[in-house]
Enzyme design. Structure first.
Site, mmCIF file in Angstrom:
data_model
loop_
_atom_site.group_PDB
_atom_site.id
_atom_site.type_symbol
_atom_site.label_atom_id
_atom_site.label_comp_id
_atom_site.label_asym_id
_atom_site.label_seq_id
_atom_site.Cartn_x
_atom_site.Cartn_y
_atom_site.Cartn_z
ATOM 1 N N GLU A 32 -47.265 27.729 -24.910
ATOM 2 C CA GLU A 32 -47.909 26.480 -25.303
ATOM 3 C C GLU A 32 -48.382 25.643 -24.121
ATOM 4 O OE1 GLU A 32 -44.900 24.776 -27.809
ATOM 5 O OE2 GLU A 32 -45.713 25.708 -29.616
ATOM 6 N N GLU A 40 -29.818 42.809 -25.065
ATOM 7 C CA GLU A 40 -29.268 41.667 -24.336
ATOM 8 C C GLU A 40 -28.039 42.055 -23.525
ATOM 9 O OE1 GLU A 40 -26.218 39.165 -27.020
ATOM 10 O OE2 GLU A 40 -28.288 39.071 -27.733
#
Length: 311
Positions: free
Chosen positions: A88, A119
């Site tokens: 963004e 992860e």
């Protein structure tokens, strides 16, 4: 060799919330009310971490002024939130795509398909730091709700070894998951209503923190004038309309005049304003902005004809 499974039951993010013991028996309205009640904790958590967030903004802005980059590193929800915030920045602040980057365990595929097992690969976190050629000028933000994600820990350790500025965002107290970093941000919101589902309060408070961090940094870098996003990338009808409204509000020009000014500047709101207020042509105004490191207010106040404009 298979690694032993680490016990995480002591982590705040894994504990059972006593307020939602009967979650499956609540009416829809009761469920919404309970979520609303618990989500209020996110605001308090941000307030408690305000000093660390301010330190993070200052450290990151200083690094980016010196040619550094900002990286968010995470897995699962935490990784997706980092990628979202990074994505963004270019349309909002007209930043180059490589200035703020999001790194998620599993890469782009993990954005739409869960890759939770990745992860656990600390070595992948180390490798991604090398792949992005992190240097001492860069900032690396490790994001992990429970504070123990090996991918994130590996990345932060490797970043520190390269001299980068390191930040850590977690939703557990420091004594539950300690890590050596430059700024340690703890957003303690308590156990989730759905035990262990950190896409809930932990995800919400992390999004709030990232909003504050990236916006605060861009403010410090001069990409905002007052409370206007004057570095907005004019890439669609909505943003073109927003650009014209900003110019009209700040200059009292008509919409038609604002449109002409915007086009004459190459569709840069910041440059349009500087040209209008100073009377400079596009090339000279661009040079002045560059001299002022893109800070419109500094550029305006440094020009003789506009030095009296209210700061």
């Amino acid at each position: 060799m298979t690694q032993p499974i680490q016990e995480r039951g002591h982590l705040l993010t894994e504990q059972v919330n006593p307020l939602s013991q009967n979650l499956d028996q609540l009416s829809s309205l009761e469920l919404v009310e309970l979520f609303n009640q618990e989500d209020a904790r996110t605001i308090s958590a941000i307030a408690i971490a305000k000093n660390e967030l301010a330190q993070a903004i200052d450290a990151t802005a200083q690094a980016l002024r010196q040619g550094g980059r900002l990286f968010y590193v995470g897995a699962g929800t935490s990784g997706r939130l980092g990628v979202l915030d990074a994505a963004e920045c270019p349309p909002t602040f007209c930043t180059p795509p490589d200035l703020v980057q999001g790194i998620i365990a599993g890469g782009a595929a993990a954005l739409i398909r869960s890759s939770e097992d990745l992860e656990d690969r600390r070595e992948d976190g180390v490798a991604t730091i090398a792949h992005h050629q992190i240097t001492e000028r860069d900032v690396v933000v490790g994001i992990t709700a429970g504070g123990t994600t090996p991918f994130v820990h590996g990345a932060l350790q490797a970043a520190r070894q390269r001299g980068a500025t390191t930040l850590f965002i977690a939703c557990v107290p420091r004594d539950q998951a300690s890590i050596p970093v430059d700024v340690d941000i703890r957003l303690v919101v308590g156990p989730e209503l759905l035990a262990g589902s950190t896409r809930l309060k932990a995800g919400t408070v992390t999004k709030l923190a990232l909003n504050i961090l990236s916006t605060g940094v861009m403010v410090k870098l001069g990409k905002v004038y007052g409370n206007r996003m004057v570095d907005v990338a004019v890439t669609n009808h909505k943003l073109h309309d927003r650009a014209l409204r900003m110019l009209q509000d700040l200059t009292e020009l008509s919409r038609e005049q604002a449109a002409q000014l915007l086009e004459s500047s190459g569709r840069s709101v910041k440059l349009s304003l500087l040209m209008h207020w100073t009377g400079l042509d596009r090339a000279t105004a661009t040079q002045l902005l560059t001299t002022c490191q893109g800070n419109l207010r500094q550029a305006v106040l440094s020009h003789p004809s506009t030095a009296a404009i209210e700061s």
